[in-house]
Write a protein that holds these residues in place. Structure first.
Motif, short mmCIF file in Angstrom:
data_model
loop_
_atom_site.label_atom_id
_atom_site.label_comp_id
_atom_site.label_asym_id
_atom_site.label_seq_id
_atom_site.Cartn_x
_atom_site.Cartn_y
_atom_site.Cartn_z
N ALA A 75 63.69 43.80 48.81
CA ALA A 75 62.86 42.90 49.62
C ALA A 75 62.28 41.81 48.71
N PRO A 76 61.85 40.69 49.28
CA PRO A 76 61.18 39.68 48.47
C PRO A 76 59.94 40.27 47.81
N PRO A 77 59.59 39.86 46.60
CA PRO A 77 60.16 38.70 45.92
C PRO A 77 61.38 39.00 45.08
N PHE A 78 61.91 40.23 45.13
CA PHE A 78 63.03 40.57 44.25
C PHE A 78 64.39 40.28 44.87
N LEU A 79 64.43 39.91 46.14
CA LEU A 79 65.69 39.47 46.75
C LEU A 79 66.09 38.16 46.07
N MET A 80 67.28 38.13 45.50
CA MET A 80 67.66 36.99 44.66
C MET A 80 68.65 36.03 45.32
N TRP A 129 57.57 33.81 41.61
CA TRP A 129 56.75 34.74 40.82
C TRP A 129 57.11 34.74 39.35
N TYR A 130 58.38 34.60 39.03
CA TYR A 130 58.79 34.69 37.62
C TYR A 130 58.36 33.46 36.82
N PHE A 131 58.22 32.29 37.47
CA PHE A 131 57.73 31.11 36.76
C PHE A 131 56.25 31.28 36.36
N GLN A 167 63.40 30.92 34.79
CA GLN A 167 63.83 32.13 35.49
C GLN A 167 64.53 33.04 34.48
N PRO A 168 64.14 34.30 34.37
CA PRO A 168 64.80 35.20 33.43
C PRO A 168 66.30 35.30 33.74
N GLY A 169 67.11 35.23 32.72
CA GLY A 169 68.55 35.33 32.89
C GLY A 169 68.97 36.64 33.53
N CYS A 170 68.23 37.71 33.25
CA CYS A 170 68.58 39.01 33.81
C CYS A 170 68.52 39.00 35.34
N LEU A 171 67.75 38.08 35.93
CA LEU A 171 67.68 38.00 37.39
C LEU A 171 68.98 37.45 37.97
N CYS A 172 69.69 36.62 37.22
CA CYS A 172 71.01 36.17 37.67
C CYS A 172 71.98 37.35 37.69
N VAL A 173 71.90 38.20 36.68
CA VAL A 173 72.76 39.39 36.64
C VAL A 173 72.39 40.30 37.80
N ASP A 174 71.11 40.49 38.04
CA ASP A 174 70.70 41.35 39.15
C ASP A 174 71.16 40.80 40.48
N GLY A 228 72.81 27.87 29.96
CA GLY A 228 71.82 26.98 30.54
C GLY A 228 70.61 27.76 31.03
N GLN A 229 69.79 27.10 31.83
CA GLN A 229 68.56 27.72 32.28
C GLN A 229 68.20 27.22 33.67
N ILE A 230 67.32 27.98 34.34
CA ILE A 230 66.82 27.61 35.66
C ILE A 230 65.33 27.34 35.51
N ARG A 231 64.94 26.11 35.86
CA ARG A 231 63.57 25.65 35.73
C ARG A 231 62.95 25.39 37.11
N PRO A 232 61.61 25.25 37.18
CA PRO A 232 60.94 25.10 38.47
C PRO A 232 61.39 23.93 39.33
N TYR A 233 61.90 22.85 38.73
CA TYR A 233 62.31 21.71 39.53
C TYR A 233 63.81 21.64 39.76
N ASN A 234 64.53 22.70 39.42
CA ASN A 234 65.91 22.80 39.91
C ASN A 234 65.84 23.07 41.40
N ARG A 235 66.96 22.87 42.08
CA ARG A 235 66.95 23.01 43.54
C ARG A 235 67.68 24.26 44.04
N CYS A 236 68.87 24.53 43.51
CA CYS A 236 69.67 25.58 44.13
C CYS A 236 70.55 26.28 43.10
N VAL A 237 70.57 27.59 43.17
CA VAL A 237 71.48 28.41 42.36
C VAL A 237 72.60 28.89 43.27
N ARG A 238 73.83 28.79 42.79
CA ARG A 238 74.99 29.28 43.54
C ARG A 238 75.68 30.38 42.75
N TYR A 239 75.93 31.49 43.42
CA TYR A 239 76.62 32.62 42.82
C TYR A 239 78.03 32.68 43.41
#
Length: 196
Positions: A39-44, A71-73, A83-90, A121-132
């Motif tokens: 559930a949020p906030p851990f739903l990625m 929350w992670y920022f 955003q922690p890289g491990c969250l992309c893996v999760d 690379g990295q995910i910062r607060p002003y990025n818009r969208c992550v695609r998996y």
């Protein structure tokens, strides 16, 4: 939606994913349908754009909208939000577990590992969208235990730039492992090796 409709869907909205996380998406769940997304906030992820299969292989494409107040920022790191890289893996493990259930696995999902992860690379607060983008290499249902295992390779993009590659990520779905009576001490209240 019915279980049959769930198994035939090729995409899922945020509303669908939230309903799945809370156990309300499928109306006529078969016995042993215990799987949930976090559930949020851990739903990625915010949506699954496509989910397909061709025999033991398949593909999933999903997206996550980046929120300035995520929350992670707030804690990773003070003065240097990322955003922690491990969250992309999760996120990839979450998608692989969902894929197993979508293919008909019964039980609850667990991450099993991955072979390689590379961050460019990295995910910062002003990025818009992550695609998996996850290519399913192999999906297997184990007849004796009813368990399922899936292996996939993933690419993670932020605003269309490739920032992470994950090789041979693995998730599984196992029966009899849920702990629905938390916080009571009961049969599944302690961890250890999954025996399914």
């Amino acid at each position: 939606m019915t279980y049959e409709e769930f198994r035939e869907r090729g995409s899922f909205s945020l509303e669908d994913l939230l309903a799945f996380a809370y156990g309300n998406l499928v109306e006529n769940r078969p016995e042993g349908f215990d799987a949930r997304l976090p559930a949020p906030p851990f739903l990625m992820m915010d949506r699954i754009l496509t989910i397909t299969h061709d025999g033991r292989q398949g593909r999933i494409v999903a997206e996550q909208d980046i929120r300035l107040d995520a929350w992670y920022f707030q804690c990773h790191f003070s003065g240097d939000p990322i955003q922690p890289g491990c969250l992309c893996v999760d996120a990839v493990w979450q998608l692989l577990g969902f894929y197993c259930v979508w293919r008909g696995a019964l039980g609850a999902g667990r991450a099993l590992g991955c072979q390689n992860v590379s961050f460019n690379g990295q995910i910062r607060p002003y990025n818009r969208c992550v695609r998996y983008e996850v290519d399913i290499r192999r999906f297997s249902q184990l007849k004796d235990s009813g368990s399922s295992v899936v292996i996939g390779d993933a690419k993670v993009f932020v605003d269309n730039e490739l920032i992470t590659e994950i090789n041979k990520a693995q998730s599984g779905v196992f029966s009899g492992i849920v702990y629905p009576d938390y916080p009571k001490h009961s049969r599944n209240s302690t961890g250890g090796i999954i025996r399914s």
